[in-house]
Design a protein around this motif. Structure first.
Motif, PDB file in Angstrom:
ATOM      1  N   GLU A 465      64.956 -36.033 -39.284  1.00  0.00           N
ATOM      2  CA  GLU A 465      64.977 -34.725 -39.937  1.00  0.00           C
ATOM      3  C   GLU A 465      65.516 -34.933 -41.345  1.00  0.00           C
ATOM      4  O   GLU A 465      65.899 -36.039 -41.716  1.00  0.00           O
ATOM      5  CB  GLU A 465      65.836 -33.746 -39.137  1.00  0.00           C
ATOM      6  N   LYS A 466      65.521 -33.889 -42.136  1.00  0.00           N
ATOM      7  CA  LYS A 466      65.969 -33.900 -43.532  1.00  0.00           C
ATOM      8  C   LYS A 466      64.963 -34.676 -44.417  1.00  0.00           C
ATOM      9  O   LYS A 466      64.164 -35.475 -43.943  1.00  0.00           O
ATOM     10  CB  LYS A 466      67.342 -34.528 -43.691  1.00  0.00           C
ATOM     11  N   GLY A 467      65.085 -34.429 -45.716  1.00  0.00           N
ATOM     12  CA  GLY A 467      64.279 -35.152 -46.684  1.00  0.00           C
ATOM     13  C   GLY A 467      62.796 -34.897 -46.499  1.00  0.00           C
ATOM     14  O   GLY A 467      62.367 -34.012 -45.749  1.00  0.00           O
ATOM     15  N   PHE A 468      62.007 -35.702 -47.200  1.00  0.00           N
ATOM     16  CA  PHE A 468      60.556 -35.566 -47.113  1.00  0.00           C
ATOM     17  C   PHE A 468      60.040 -36.030 -45.758  1.00  0.00           C
ATOM     18  O   PHE A 468      59.034 -35.546 -45.257  1.00  0.00           O
ATOM     19  CB  PHE A 468      59.921 -36.420 -48.227  1.00  0.00           C
ATOM     20  N   GLU A 469      60.763 -36.991 -45.186  1.00  0.00           N
ATOM     21  CA  GLU A 469      60.323 -37.582 -43.923  1.00  0.00           C
ATOM     22  C   GLU A 469      60.103 -36.516 -42.845  1.00  0.00           C
ATOM     23  O   GLU A 469      59.176 -36.611 -42.047  1.00  0.00           O
ATOM     24  CB  GLU A 469      61.399 -38.585 -43.469  1.00  0.00           C
ATOM     25  N   ALA A 470      60.955 -35.494 -42.842  1.00  0.00           N
ATOM     26  CA  ALA A 470      60.847 -34.452 -41.819  1.00  0.00           C
ATOM     27  C   ALA A 470      59.495 -33.749 -41.896  1.00  0.00           C
ATOM     28  O   ALA A 470      58.966 -33.280 -40.877  1.00  0.00           O
ATOM     29  CB  ALA A 470      61.969 -33.436 -41.994  1.00  0.00           C
ATOM     30  N   LEU A 471      58.924 -33.685 -43.089  1.00  0.00           N
ATOM     31  CA  LEU A 471      57.642 -32.997 -43.241  1.00  0.00           C
ATOM     32  C   LEU A 471      56.541 -33.759 -42.500  1.00  0.00           C
ATOM     33  O   LEU A 471      55.595 -33.150 -41.989  1.00  0.00           O
ATOM     34  CB  LEU A 471      57.301 -32.857 -44.726  1.00  0.00           C
ATOM     35  N   TYR A 472      56.679 -35.081 -42.434  1.00  0.00           N
ATOM     36  CA  TYR A 472      55.696 -35.849 -41.656  1.00  0.00           C
ATOM     37  C   TYR A 472      55.904 -35.591 -40.165  1.00  0.00           C
ATOM     38  O   TYR A 472      54.949 -35.461 -39.408  1.00  0.00           O
ATOM     39  CB  TYR A 472      55.816 -37.342 -41.989  1.00  0.00           C
ATOM     40  N   GLY A 473      57.163 -35.520 -39.758  1.00  0.00           N
ATOM     41  CA  GLY A 473      57.448 -35.262 -38.343  1.00  0.00           C
ATOM     42  C   GLY A 473      56.957 -33.895 -37.893  1.00  0.00           C
ATOM     43  O   GLY A 473      56.570 -33.714 -36.734  1.00  0.00           O
ATOM     44  N   PHE A 474      57.005 -32.930 -38.791  1.00  0.00           N
ATOM     45  CA  PHE A 474      56.571 -31.573 -38.422  1.00  0.00           C
ATOM     46  C   PHE A 474      55.090 -31.336 -38.739  1.00  0.00           C
ATOM     47  O   PHE A 474      54.663 -30.195 -38.911  1.00  0.00           O
ATOM     48  CB  PHE A 474      57.450 -30.524 -39.109  1.00  0.00           C
ATOM     49  N   SER A 475      54.303 -32.412 -38.810  1.00  0.00           N
ATOM     50  CA  SER A 475      52.861 -32.259 -39.036  1.00  0.00           C
ATOM     51  C   SER A 475      52.120 -33.357 -38.292  1.00  0.00           C
ATOM     52  O   SER A 475      52.727 -34.349 -37.872  1.00  0.00           O
ATOM     53  CB  SER A 475      52.556 -32.323 -40.535  1.00  0.00           C
ATOM     54  N   VAL A 476      50.821 -33.174 -38.149  1.00  0.00           N
ATOM     55  CA  VAL A 476      49.988 -34.221 -37.533  1.00  0.00           C
ATOM     56  C   VAL A 476      48.931 -34.644 -38.537  1.00  0.00           C
ATOM     57  O   VAL A 476      48.491 -33.861 -39.378  1.00  0.00           O
ATOM     58  CB  VAL A 476      49.295 -33.740 -36.240  1.00  0.00           C
ATOM     59  N   LEU A 477      48.537 -35.882 -38.414  1.00  0.00           N
ATOM     60  CA  LEU A 477      47.556 -36.431 -39.338  1.00  0.00           C
ATOM     61  C   LEU A 477      46.181 -36.388 -38.672  1.00  0.00           C
ATOM     62  O   LEU A 477      46.030 -36.849 -37.542  1.00  0.00           O
ATOM     63  CB  LEU A 477      47.942 -37.884 -39.647  1.00  0.00           C
ATOM     64  N   LYS A 478      45.232 -35.813 -39.380  1.00  0.00           N
ATOM     65  CA  LYS A 478      43.853 -35.806 -38.873  1.00  0.00           C
ATOM     66  C   LYS A 478      43.013 -36.688 -39.784  1.00  0.00           C
ATOM     67  O   LYS A 478      43.100 -36.597 -41.008  1.00  0.00           O
ATOM     68  CB  LYS A 478      43.303 -34.374 -38.885  1.00  0.00           C
ATOM     69  N   THR A 479      42.204 -37.540 -39.176  1.00  0.00           N
ATOM     70  CA  THR A 479      41.320 -38.409 -39.963  1.00  0.00           C
ATOM     71  C   THR A 479      39.910 -37.825 -39.942  1.00  0.00           C
ATOM     72  O   THR A 479      39.407 -37.435 -38.889  1.00  0.00           O
ATOM     73  CB  THR A 479      41.312 -39.834 -39.367  1.00  0.00           C
ATOM     74  N   VAL A 480      39.301 -37.751 -41.108  1.00  0.00           N
ATOM     75  CA  VAL A 480      37.930 -37.236 -41.212  1.00  0.00           C
ATOM     76  C   VAL A 480      37.072 -38.339 -41.826  1.00  0.00           C
ATOM     77  O   VAL A 480      37.413 -38.872 -42.891  1.00  0.00           O
ATOM     78  CB  VAL A 480      37.885 -35.982 -42.112  1.00  0.00           C
ATOM     79  N   ALA A 481      35.997 -38.703 -41.156  1.00  0.00           N
ATOM     80  CA  ALA A 481      35.069 -39.705 -41.714  1.00  0.00           C
ATOM     81  C   ALA A 481      33.724 -39.017 -41.919  1.00  0.00           C
ATOM     82  O   ALA A 481      33.143 -38.473 -40.975  1.00  0.00           O
ATOM     83  CB  ALA A 481      34.939 -40.879 -40.761  1.00  0.00           C
ATOM     84  N   ILE A 482      33.223 -39.019 -43.146  1.00  0.00           N
ATOM     85  CA  ILE A 482      31.978 -38.316 -43.480  1.00  0.00           C
ATOM     86  C   ILE A 482      30.916 -39.366 -43.819  1.00  0.00           C
ATOM     87  O   ILE A 482      31.129 -40.183 -44.735  1.00  0.00           O
ATOM     88  CB  ILE A 482      32.204 -37.394 -44.699  1.00  0.00           C
ATOM     89  N   TYR A 483      29.839 -39.342 -43.088  1.00  0.00           N
ATOM     90  CA  TYR A 483      28.739 -40.261 -43.423  1.00  0.00           C
ATOM     91  C   TYR A 483      27.770 -39.523 -44.332  1.00  0.00           C
ATOM     92  O   TYR A 483      27.285 -38.450 -44.015  1.00  0.00           O
ATOM     93  CB  TYR A 483      28.025 -40.733 -42.147  1.00  0.00           C
ATOM     94  N   HIS A 484      27.549 -40.056 -45.498  1.00  0.00           N
ATOM     95  CA  HIS A 484      26.639 -39.381 -46.428  1.00  0.00           C
ATOM     96  C   HIS A 484      25.556 -40.320 -46.933  1.00  0.00           C
ATOM     97  O   HIS A 484      24.750 -39.975 -47.779  1.00  0.00           O
ATOM     98  CB  HIS A 484      27.430 -38.781 -47.604  1.00  0.00           C
ATOM     99  N   GLY A 485      25.582 -41.584 -46.429  1.00  0.00           N
ATOM    100  CA  GLY A 485      24.535 -42.533 -46.768  1.00  0.00           C
ATOM    101  C   GLY A 485      24.676 -43.117 -48.166  1.00  0.00           C
ATOM    102  O   GLY A 485      25.581 -42.770 -48.921  1.00  0.00           O
TER     103      GLY A 485
END
Ligand code: NAD
Length: 485
Positions: A465-485
């Motif tokens: 907790e505390k600092g910027f690090e807490a913001l990562y703990g209170f969020s989830v990372l979503k990966t998006v891969a876009i195929y556009h050729g």
């Protein structure tokens, strides 16, 4: 003494509204300075937790979920300013409710304001990345809220822990259900009122007062909650992690410690002394990061003992509003626990070096104990191993650096450590060798350190907790891969 409250303490805050518990029950809230009843609080139970979680989910599906990062930041900043406007009232409430001296309660209000300011400023500065990936693709990451977050907060620093936990969670767009401790919950309710005053959308913040085994357990095991943050005892932390595991949701646990301050013979003792004592007696020792073990290099043991003893003899204990060095403990139950530990320093046990004094006008019925400095004892002694959670510090002697590390790391906990030495290379070796979440060199606590990630290893818990690090703990990372050729 009945506090003048700008809200009805026997109501819960759900979906932006104040309402009584569904079963209409209340619990008395004690003033630890004199044992009187401050007021009645609502006894929330499962049905109230259900309503709060539903309100939080509705907020995510509605206005709160559509609120931009920048606007979330503005709301938190507005809450910070409101907290400062209400400084005197909040400090008085926290002092009466927790029993902490008024000056310490004021410092906690300032810390709450600072957390809200920090996380208000950070709300629109957390972002994902674009990732180098295969030909024809663009890949990126998005940081998203968990959803509904549960926050189970203890009684020792309600405002600070609410600030660090809800500040970060709200900045990332989560909707929060807060369960403050049954021993001290008035500033949690005041926090909800401030959210209402600045226009935080309904349901983004909900507060359920009540007992841990009822409202707390219902929140920790609720299927609608996607993240739990908890600060408190190891035993309850284990229950919460078990409940969260059943729903496969992440938890952040901050469970206290047996933190050392390590004084080498080359230390600047004038500088160290106030930190050595204050970090043990602040909030009557009821602090997760309390420095309850003072490890001293043998050459300076006599000097450190004598100087700490002088300071201890000058410490005065009294009611929160008397604003002395220490207030009462939170409850009779806590007093019994601390006195049981102190009894180990009687008879053939380790020697008491010095104690503070109880003010003659300290109200009868308050849960007072005298701050106590205990002389050198073996590092394996119960008083050097278990968290007392009272104003008790022990001295432990060591000869060299390696032994200091062994002793410092030789408990079940690992939260914070302090090192006092002028030797720069030793500072780095110690910082690397200590098994804990934070190391302070030639200081301790760094004035609260809103910016500094905080949390433990081993039985002190996990997650930061505390600092910027807490913001990562209170969020989830979503990966998006876009195929556009
Ligand atoms: P606790 O851990 O039981 O209570 C902390 C919070 O958890 C409170 O809000 C409480 O209502 C809630 N809770 C209690 N039982 C619960 C359950 N089954 N499910 C969900 N929530 C629950 O702490 P305590 O009994 O008030 O204090 C006992 C000891 O805990 C203290 O002596 C101290 O050692 C430690 N403690 C540590 C901290 C800290 O800052 N790390 C804070 C308070 C207490």
């Amino acid at each position: 003494m009945q506090p003048e409250l700008p809200f009805n303490p026997s109501q819960l805050f759900i979906a932006g509204e104040w309402r009584g518990a569904q079963q209409g029950e209340t619990l008395p809230l004690e003033n630890p300075s004199d044992g009187s009843t401050l007021c009645e609080i609502a006894r929330g139970r499962l049905a109230d937790v259900d309503a709060a979680v539903a309100a939080a989910q509705a907020a995510l599906d509605g206005e709160w979920g559509r609120t931009s990062h920048a606007e979330r930041g503005r709301l938190l900043s507005a809450m910070s300013r409101k907290v400062l406007e209400q400084l005197d009232m909040l400090a008085r409430l926290e002092a009466l409710d927790v029993g902490k001296p008024l000056q310490q309660a004021r410092a906690d209000v300032l810390a709450l304001a600072r957390y809200l300011e920090f996380y208000g400023g950070a709300a629109d500065k957390v972002h994902g990345q674009t990732l180098p990936f295969a030909q024809g693709y663009t890949a990126l990451t998005l940081r998203e809220p968990h959803g509904v977050t549960g926050h189970i907060v203890p009684w020792n620093y309600p405002m600070q822990i609410i600030g660090r936990s809800l500040g970060a969670a709200l900045a990332m767009g989560n909707a929060c259900v807060l369960k403050p401790a049954e021993e001290a919950c008035l500033t949690a309710l005041a926090f909800a009122r401030i959210a209402q005053q600045v226009g935080v959308p309904a349901g983004a913040i909900n507060v359920i007062t009540g007992l841990g085994e009822e409202a707390g357990a219902a929140l920790a095991s609720h299927a609608g909650v996607q993240h739990i943050s908890f600060t408190g005892s190891v035993a309850t932390g284990k229950l919460i992690q078990t409940a969260a595991a059943k729903n496969v949701v992440p938890v952040t646990l901050e469970l206290g410690g047996k933190s050392p301050q390590i004084v080498f013979a080359d230390a600047d003792l004038d500088c160290a002394l106030p930190y050595l004592v204050n970090a043990g007696i602040q909030n009557a020792g009821q602090t997760c990061s309390a420095a309850s073990r003072i490890l001293v290099q043998r050459q300076v043991l006599d000097a450190v003992r004598e100087r700490m003893a002088q300071r201890y003899r000058a410490l005065r204990v009294g009611s929160a509003l008397a604003d002395l060095d220490l207030g009462p403990l939170i409850s009779q139950r806590q007093k019994v626990v601390v006195e049981r530990y102190l009894a180990l320093a009687q008879g053939a046990g380790p020697r008491i070096v010095a104690q503070g004094t109880l003010a003659p006008d300290a109200p009868r019925g308050g849960h007072y104990v005298r701050p106590t400095l205990i002389d050198e004892l073996p590092p394996t002694h119960v008083l050097a191993q278990e968290e007392v959670f009272g104003p008790v510090q022990v001295l432990i002697a060591f000869d060299g650096e390696e032994q200091a590390l062994q002793i410092a790391n030789g408990t079940a906990f690992g939260l914070v450590a302090g090192v006092w030495t002028r030797d720069g290379a030793r500072q780095m070796r110690m910082a690397r060798g200590l098994k804990c979440g934070q190391v302070f060199i030639n200081n301790y606590g760094a004035g609260g350190g809103v910016e500094l990630p905080f949390g433990g290893v081993k039985q002190s818990g996990h997650g930061r907790e505390k600092g910027f690090e807490a913001l990562y703990g209170f969020s989830v990372l979503k990966t998006v891969a876009i195929y556009h050729g």
